[in-house]
Scaffold this motif. Structure first.
Motif, PDB file in Angstrom:
ATOM      1  N   ARG A  25       0.835  -1.209   0.000  1.00 41.81           N
ATOM      2  CA  ARG A  25       0.000   0.000   0.000  1.00 41.81           C
ATOM      3  C   ARG A  25       0.869   1.258   0.000  1.00 41.81           C
ATOM      4  O   ARG A  25       0.542   2.249  -0.654  1.00 41.81           O
ATOM      5  CB  ARG A  25      -0.940   0.000   1.199  1.00 41.81           C
ATOM      6  N   ALA A  26       1.969   1.230   0.744  1.00 43.92           N
ATOM      7  CA  ALA A  26       2.855   2.399   0.802  1.00 43.92           C
ATOM      8  C   ALA A  26       3.526   2.644  -0.547  1.00 43.92           C
ATOM      9  O   ALA A  26       3.694   3.797  -0.964  1.00 43.92           O
ATOM     10  CB  ALA A  26       3.903   2.211   1.892  1.00 43.92           C
ATOM     11  N   LYS A  27       3.892   1.582  -1.248  1.00 41.42           N
ATOM     12  CA  LYS A  27       4.523   1.746  -2.560  1.00 41.42           C
ATOM     13  C   LYS A  27       3.528   2.192  -3.621  1.00 41.42           C
ATOM     14  O   LYS A  27       3.897   2.824  -4.603  1.00 41.42           O
ATOM     15  CB  LYS A  27       5.174   0.437  -2.998  1.00 41.42           C
ATOM     16  N   ALA A  28       2.254   1.863  -3.431  1.00 44.39           N
ATOM     17  CA  ALA A  28       1.228   2.205  -4.413  1.00 44.39           C
ATOM     18  C   ALA A  28       0.737   3.645  -4.296  1.00 44.39           C
ATOM     19  O   ALA A  28      -0.043   4.094  -5.140  1.00 44.39           O
ATOM     20  CB  ALA A  28       0.049   1.244  -4.273  1.00 44.39           C
ATOM     21  N   LEU A  29       1.176   4.384  -3.293  1.00 45.76           N
ATOM     22  CA  LEU A  29       0.752   5.778  -3.140  1.00 45.76           C
ATOM     23  C   LEU A  29       1.237   6.619  -4.312  1.00 45.76           C
ATOM     24  O   LEU A  29       2.343   6.418  -4.818  1.00 45.76           O
ATOM     25  CB  LEU A  29       1.302   6.359  -1.833  1.00 45.76           C
ATOM     26  N   THR A  30       0.416   7.579  -4.719  1.00 43.45           N
ATOM     27  CA  THR A  30       0.818   8.446  -5.830  1.00 43.45           C
ATOM     28  C   THR A  30       1.972   9.362  -5.414  1.00 43.45           C
ATOM     29  O   THR A  30       2.847   9.650  -6.217  1.00 43.45           O
ATOM     30  CB  THR A  30      -0.374   9.288  -6.319  1.00 43.45           C
ATOM     31  N   PRO A  32       4.718   9.108  -2.683  1.00 40.48           N
ATOM     32  CA  PRO A  32       5.246   8.244  -1.625  1.00 40.48           C
ATOM     33  C   PRO A  32       5.883   9.024  -0.479  1.00 40.48           C
ATOM     34  O   PRO A  32       6.169  10.214  -0.599  1.00 40.48           O
ATOM     35  CB  PRO A  32       6.293   7.398  -2.351  1.00 40.48           C
ATOM     36  N   LEU A  33       6.112   8.332   0.601  1.00 40.78           N
ATOM     37  CA  LEU A  33       6.784   8.887   1.766  1.00 40.78           C
ATOM     38  C   LEU A  33       8.235   9.171   1.401  1.00 40.78           C
ATOM     39  O   LEU A  33       8.902   8.342   0.789  1.00 40.78           O
ATOM     40  CB  LEU A  33       6.730   7.865   2.912  1.00 40.78           C
ATOM     41  N   MET A  34       8.719  10.340   1.752  1.00 44.84           N
ATOM     42  CA  MET A  34      10.094  10.732   1.435  1.00 44.84           C
ATOM     43  C   MET A  34      10.895  10.869   2.725  1.00 44.84           C
ATOM     44  O   MET A  34      10.419  11.475   3.685  1.00 44.84           O
ATOM     45  CB  MET A  34      10.115  12.072   0.687  1.00 44.84           C
ATOM     46  N   VAL A  35      12.094  10.308   2.728  1.00 45.06           N
ATOM     47  CA  VAL A  35      13.004  10.416   3.869  1.00 45.06           C
ATOM     48  C   VAL A  35      14.278  11.060   3.365  1.00 45.06           C
ATOM     49  O   VAL A  35      14.889  10.580   2.405  1.00 45.06           O
ATOM     50  CB  VAL A  35      13.309   9.026   4.471  1.00 45.06           C
ATOM     51  N   PRO A  47       2.896  11.928   2.499  1.00 41.53           N
ATOM     52  CA  PRO A  47       2.219  12.347   1.264  1.00 41.53           C
ATOM     53  C   PRO A  47       1.319  13.558   1.492  1.00 41.53           C
ATOM     54  O   PRO A  47       0.612  13.639   2.503  1.00 41.53           O
ATOM     55  CB  PRO A  47       1.397  11.116   0.874  1.00 41.53           C
ATOM     56  N   GLU A  48       1.350  14.482   0.552  1.00 47.25           N
ATOM     57  CA  GLU A  48       0.547  15.703   0.673  1.00 47.25           C
ATOM     58  C   GLU A  48      -0.938  15.423   0.565  1.00 47.25           C
ATOM     59  O   GLU A  48      -1.759  16.210   1.037  1.00 47.25           O
ATOM     60  CB  GLU A  48       0.981  16.703  -0.394  1.00 47.25           C
ATOM     61  N   SER A  49      -1.296  14.306  -0.048  1.00 50.06           N
ATOM     62  CA  SER A  49      -2.709  13.973  -0.202  1.00 50.06           C
ATOM     63  C   SER A  49      -3.341  13.529   1.121  1.00 50.06           C
ATOM     64  O   SER A  49      -4.561  13.473   1.242  1.00 50.06           O
ATOM     65  CB  SER A  49      -2.871  12.868  -1.245  1.00 50.06           C
ATOM     66  N   MET A  50      -2.520  13.234   2.130  1.00 45.78           N
ATOM     67  CA  MET A  50      -3.035  12.799   3.440  1.00 45.78           C
ATOM     68  C   MET A  50      -3.091  13.981   4.395  1.00 45.78           C
ATOM     69  O   MET A  50      -2.170  14.791   4.450  1.00 45.78           O
ATOM     70  CB  MET A  50      -2.128  11.720   4.046  1.00 45.78           C
ATOM     71  N   SER A  51      -4.169  14.040   5.141  1.00 46.81           N
ATOM     72  CA  SER A  51      -4.327  15.087   6.138  1.00 46.81           C
ATOM     73  C   SER A  51      -3.423  14.767   7.337  1.00 46.81           C
ATOM     74  O   SER A  51      -3.559  13.698   7.932  1.00 46.81           O
ATOM     75  CB  SER A  51      -5.789  15.159   6.578  1.00 46.81           C
ATOM     76  N   ALA A 106       2.902  18.278   7.332  1.00 47.34           N
ATOM     77  CA  ALA A 106       3.127  17.032   6.592  1.00 47.34           C
ATOM     78  C   ALA A 106       4.514  16.428   6.762  1.00 47.34           C
ATOM     79  O   ALA A 106       4.890  15.554   6.008  1.00 47.34           O
ATOM     80  CB  ALA A 106       2.847  17.256   5.119  1.00 47.34           C
ATOM     81  N   HIS A 107       5.292  16.890   7.736  1.00 49.05           N
ATOM     82  CA  HIS A 107       6.608  16.295   7.920  1.00 49.05           C
ATOM     83  C   HIS A 107       6.930  16.079   9.400  1.00 49.05           C
ATOM     84  O   HIS A 107       6.349  16.703  10.276  1.00 49.05           O
ATOM     85  CB  HIS A 107       7.697  17.132   7.240  1.00 49.05           C
ATOM     86  N   LEU A 108       7.868  15.162   9.632  1.00 43.76           N
ATOM     87  CA  LEU A 108       8.316  14.799  10.979  1.00 43.76           C
ATOM     88  C   LEU A 108       9.834  14.858  10.982  1.00 43.76           C
ATOM     89  O   LEU A 108      10.483  14.322  10.080  1.00 43.76           O
ATOM     90  CB  LEU A 108       7.847  13.382  11.329  1.00 43.76           C
ATOM     91  N   LEU A 109      10.405  15.506  11.989  1.00 46.99           N
ATOM     92  CA  LEU A 109      11.854  15.646  12.082  1.00 46.99           C
ATOM     93  C   LEU A 109      12.377  14.821  13.251  1.00 46.99           C
ATOM     94  O   LEU A 109      11.901  14.950  14.373  1.00 46.99           O
ATOM     95  CB  LEU A 109      12.240  17.115  12.275  1.00 46.99           C
ATOM     96  N   ILE A 110      13.332  13.949  12.960  1.00 47.49           N
ATOM     97  CA  ILE A 110      14.020  13.206  14.012  1.00 47.49           C
ATOM     98  C   ILE A 110      15.324  13.951  14.266  1.00 47.49           C
ATOM     99  O   ILE A 110      16.157  14.076  13.361  1.00 47.49           O
ATOM    100  CB  ILE A 110      14.288  11.748  13.587  1.00 47.49           C
TER     101      ILE A 110
END
Length: 148
Positions: free
Chosen positions: A58-63, A65-68, A80-84, A113-117
């Motif tokens: 499901r994660a790979k099928a996102l238009t 994808p999650l970027m690190v 993804p920007e499409s997710m709230s 839309a981002h998380l910082l470690i």
């Protein structure tokens, strides 16, 4: 007392077996040797493996994808920007193969839309990152290894 070939062979085998047993016992009792599994709850994790495979698909099928990516302040995870962002829940697990005492989990609670470690949590070396998140009842999973 006279030693013949048979007695010499038996003594040689007994000496060799004693030598091997000495090292087996020594390594079993030595605290410096770490004989742990990769993770503490390995068998429990094996039972949910198919669910992980589905979440990774499901994660790979996102238009989008999650970027690190690595920044000056740490590791930045862009969802993804499409997710709230308010509906995204989950956790980021960072695993250090060389030292289990450096492993940690980071809960996902977003306002954007981002998380910082932070950089101070990540020492130089290899890290295995698992990002598990849930959005609208669907689970997503990203696994990534990186050198920091």
């Amino acid at each position: 007392m006279k030693l013949n070939w048979g007695t010499g062979i038996v003594l040689a085998f007994a000496g060799f077996i004693g030598f091997i047993l000495f090292f087996v016992i020594r390594m079993s009792l030595d605290d410096r040797s770490n004989h742990d599994l990769v993770t503490e709850d390995y068998y429990k994790k094996e039972l949910v493996f198919q669910q992980e495979i589905d979440a990774m698909k499901r994660a790979k099928a996102l238009t989008h994808p999650l970027m690190v990516e690595r920044t000056e302040t740490g590791m930045l995870i862009r969802f993804p920007e499409s997710m709230s962002p308010e509906k995204i829940k989950g956790k980021v697990s960072l695993y250090r193969p060389s030292n289990k005492h450096l492993d940690f989990d980071f809960p996902i609670s977003l306002s954007n839309a981002h998380l910082l470690i932070p950089d101070k949590r990540l020492l130089d070396g290899r890290w295995d990152m698992t990002v598990y998140w849930e959005y609208d009842g669907e689970t997503y999973l990203l696994k990534k290894s990186f050198m920091y």
